[in-house]
Design a protein around this motif. Structure first.
Motif, PDB file in Angstrom:
ATOM      1  N   LEU A  22       0.827  -1.206   0.000  1.00  0.00           N
ATOM      2  CA  LEU A  22       0.000   0.000   0.000  1.00  0.00           C
ATOM      3  C   LEU A  22       0.861   1.256   0.000  1.00  0.00           C
ATOM      4  N   GLY A  23       1.985   1.192   0.710  1.00  0.00           N
ATOM      5  CA  GLY A  23       2.896   2.337   0.714  1.00  0.00           C
ATOM      6  C   GLY A  23       3.474   2.596  -0.662  1.00  0.00           C
ATOM      7  N   GLU A  75       0.786   4.345  -2.631  1.00  0.00           N
ATOM      8  CA  GLU A  75       0.638   5.732  -2.188  1.00  0.00           C
ATOM      9  C   GLU A  75       1.784   6.593  -2.714  1.00  0.00           C
ATOM     10  N   LYS A  76       2.997   6.074  -2.639  1.00  0.00           N
ATOM     11  CA  LYS A  76       4.152   6.844  -3.114  1.00  0.00           C
ATOM     12  C   LYS A  76       4.025   7.147  -4.597  1.00  0.00           C
ATOM     13  N   TYR A  88       1.277   7.575  -6.425  1.00  0.00           N
ATOM     14  CA  TYR A  88       0.291   8.610  -6.721  1.00  0.00           C
ATOM     15  C   TYR A  88       0.645   9.958  -6.100  1.00  0.00           C
ATOM     16  N   LEU A  89       1.378   9.950  -5.003  1.00  0.00           N
ATOM     17  CA  LEU A  89       1.870  11.206  -4.458  1.00  0.00           C
ATOM     18  C   LEU A  89       2.794  11.895  -5.453  1.00  0.00           C
ATOM     19  N   LEU A  97      -5.611  14.671  -5.121  1.00  0.00           N
ATOM     20  CA  LEU A  97      -5.646  13.400  -4.394  1.00  0.00           C
ATOM     21  C   LEU A  97      -6.827  13.297  -3.440  1.00  0.00           C
ATOM     22  N   LEU A 108      -7.170  15.010  -0.677  1.00  0.00           N
ATOM     23  CA  LEU A 108      -6.717  15.181   0.705  1.00  0.00           C
ATOM     24  C   LEU A 108      -7.246  16.494   1.270  1.00  0.00           C
ATOM     25  N   ARG A 154       2.595  13.109   4.346  1.00  0.00           N
ATOM     26  CA  ARG A 154       2.728  11.855   3.599  1.00  0.00           C
ATOM     27  C   ARG A 154       3.954  11.889   2.683  1.00  0.00           C
ATOM     28  N   HIS A 200       7.584   9.371   2.771  1.00  0.00           N
ATOM     29  CA  HIS A 200       8.124   8.634   1.627  1.00  0.00           C
ATOM     30  C   HIS A 200       9.390   9.274   1.069  1.00  0.00           C
TER      31      HIS A 200
END
Length: 503
Positions: A449-450, A453-454, A456-457, A475, A477, A486, A490
């Motif tokens: 999952l990380g 997330e990385k 798409y960040l 995103l 947020l 976040r 990362h």
């Protein structure tokens, strides 16, 4: 970027606890390359290794992870392979974006050979070597290799596989096209041949592209109906307003556009086999009418009041979970039990260990003939490795399409790594396998999952031109502060970016 080193612990490493023996290959390497984390294997007794690990923990940078590998012999390739492959699978799954290096110096020649085999094929890595004379150096191996890895089994497993391969499966054209050596697939071919002898409905389950129609045709070809028609229909491709006409036919003038009588697929398959692919896509009302045909053996064409008898053998297929659809009231339970008399569940390609390369060779030969290419189509070792690393969510159909696209641009019949990469239509290895990772040892949901997330960040930041407020909105947020937290977790925080609202 995180930096990982993997190695066996050797005799010279254990001797290094003695201050006069030097650092040993492992510590010397860790001092030089400064990894964040090191994974070590050893086959000595834990009691003998414990003092070394305590000593190493005080002198080496980064975190240490050491584990005992129970080997029958330090030169037993089978045991070494199982231990090394399990560790690399864990590391590569847990740290998909890390810089990963394998130190090949410690251990026996068998251990070094297995590192090179795995590190050049399934788990691509950079290699290091260490010696007292030359110090720590990168290893440039000036060759490419490719290998498909079969699961290690007992001698009895091999015997069963040979028995299955020698079983009397009829060799019709379509059974020959089911290219496999996998035990489960061989068993399914046997079951399909057995079902062909009985005039009962068959339900073939499996993901899209696994070969459901191929099995249906093979069953028809060795059944008592082989001299009659085989008619295939994809239920998911029928417009709702044409379902009855397509299945049961219509008379001229029955509806606008019906300019002549038209037989439906049941009549077209009279005396033979009707293959209804994607059966689970039929609407509830169509399921009711299909059930009546199967129960009564008669059809009524659209615009006709007269019933007509039909005699067909039904083979249905779907990629859906019909049991779940029954629970969700999307599929009729009585229809399910009418069609699910003989059931074949085809495995996805990613679970057919050992079948990938035979399928590739089979398709390359067929593609060469189809395209009229003079030279034999071949794969470079790196191209083979790329194909072997793919998860193939589209299964056999996707594999064939990929090879066909690659062959269109191949130079002198050689398909290189770039040809295969381009033929995959830009799908990355990580995105291809994100939903198909193997569960078990080394699986880390948080790491997976990380990784997502990385990805798409970084993508949101790039799209927003580095403006955190806009990236946070992309995103969904709540604020750019949440985004910043976040990003920092990362290692992606680009620092303060100008806010457009302040301009």
């Amino acid at each position: 970027m995180k930096h990982i080193v993997v190695s066996w612990i050797g005799k010279r490493d254990l001797d290094a606890v003695d201050a006069e023996a030097g650092d040993g290959p492992v510590l010397a390497t860790l001092r030089t390359v400064q990894p964040n984390q090191t994974y070590l294997l050893y086959n000595y007794s834990p009691a003998d290794v414990a003092p070394y690990l305590d000593w190493l923990d005080h002198h080496a940078p980064g975190k240490l992870n050491a584990r005992h590998a129970q080997l029958s012999s330090p030169v037993d390739y089978s045991d070494i392979y199982k231990a090394a492959e399990a560790l690399l699978h864990e590391v590569w799954t847990t740290h998909p974006e890390a810089k990963r290096q394998i130190l090949i110096s410690p251990g026996t020649p068998a251990m070094q050979a297995v590192w090179i085999l795995l590190g050049k094929t399934r788990y691509q890595a950079d290699f290091l070597q260490a010696s007292a004379e030359q110090g720590v150096q990168p290893v440039d191996l000036p060759f490419a290799i490719s290998a498909e890895f079969l699961p290690l089994g007992s001698a009895s497993d091999g015997l069963r596989l040979r028995e299955m391969a020698a079983a009397p499966v009829p060799m019709t054209a379509d059974f020959e096209r089911i290219v496999t050596g996998h035990p489960n697939m061989m068993k399914l071919k046997q079951r399909a041949a057995a079902l062909a002898r009985f005039d009962v409905p068959v339900l073939v389950l499996g993901e899209t592209g696994t070969g459901k129609e191929l099995f249906a045709r093979a069953i028809h070809n060795i059944s008592t109906r082989s001299g009659k028609p085989f008619v295939a229909l994809n239920c998911g491709a029928i417009p709702p307003e044409l379902i009855d006409s397509t299945l049961f036919g219509h008379l001229k003038g029955a509806f606008t556009g019906a300019v002549r009588d038209q037989a439906g697929v049941f009549e077209q398959a009279q005396g033979g086999t009707l293959f209804l692919d994607e059966l689970g896509e039929l609407s509830a009302s169509a399921q009711v009418r299909l059930l009546r045909v199967l129960q009564e053996g008669v059809i009524t064409a659209v615009g006709d009041a007269k019933e007509r008898p039909v005699d067909v053998r039904l083979i249905a297929a779907t990629h859906r979970d019909l049991q779940q659809d029954i629970a969700d009231h999307r599929f009729r339970e009585d229809l399910f039990y009418r069609v699910a008399v003989g059931v074949l569940e085809l495995p996805p390609l990613r679970e057919r260990h050992g079948d990938l390369m035979p399928l590739i060779e089979h398709f390359l030969g067929a593609i060469q003939q189809t395209l009229g290419i003079d030279s034999e189509l071949k794969l470079s070792p790196n191209a083979r490795n790329r194909l072997l690393r793919e998860a193939w969510p589209g299964n056999v159909r996707e594999l064939h399409a990929t090879l066909l696209r690659a062959a269109l641009w191949a130079q002198d019949g050689l398909l290189g790594d770039a040809d295969i990469r381009d033929a995959l239509l830009g799908r990355t290895e990580d995105s291809a396998g994100i939903m198909n990772r193997s569960l078990g040892a080394g699986f880390d949901l948080d790491a997976l999952l990380g990784h997502v997330e990385k990805h798409y960040l970084g993508k949101a930041l790039e799209t927003a031109g580095g403006v955190k407020k806009d990236a946070a909105q992309l995103l969904g947020l709540g604020s750019h502060q949440v985004l910043s937290n976040r990003l920092r977790s990362h290692g992606l925080d680009p620092g303060k970016a100008p806010s457009r609202s302040s301009k």
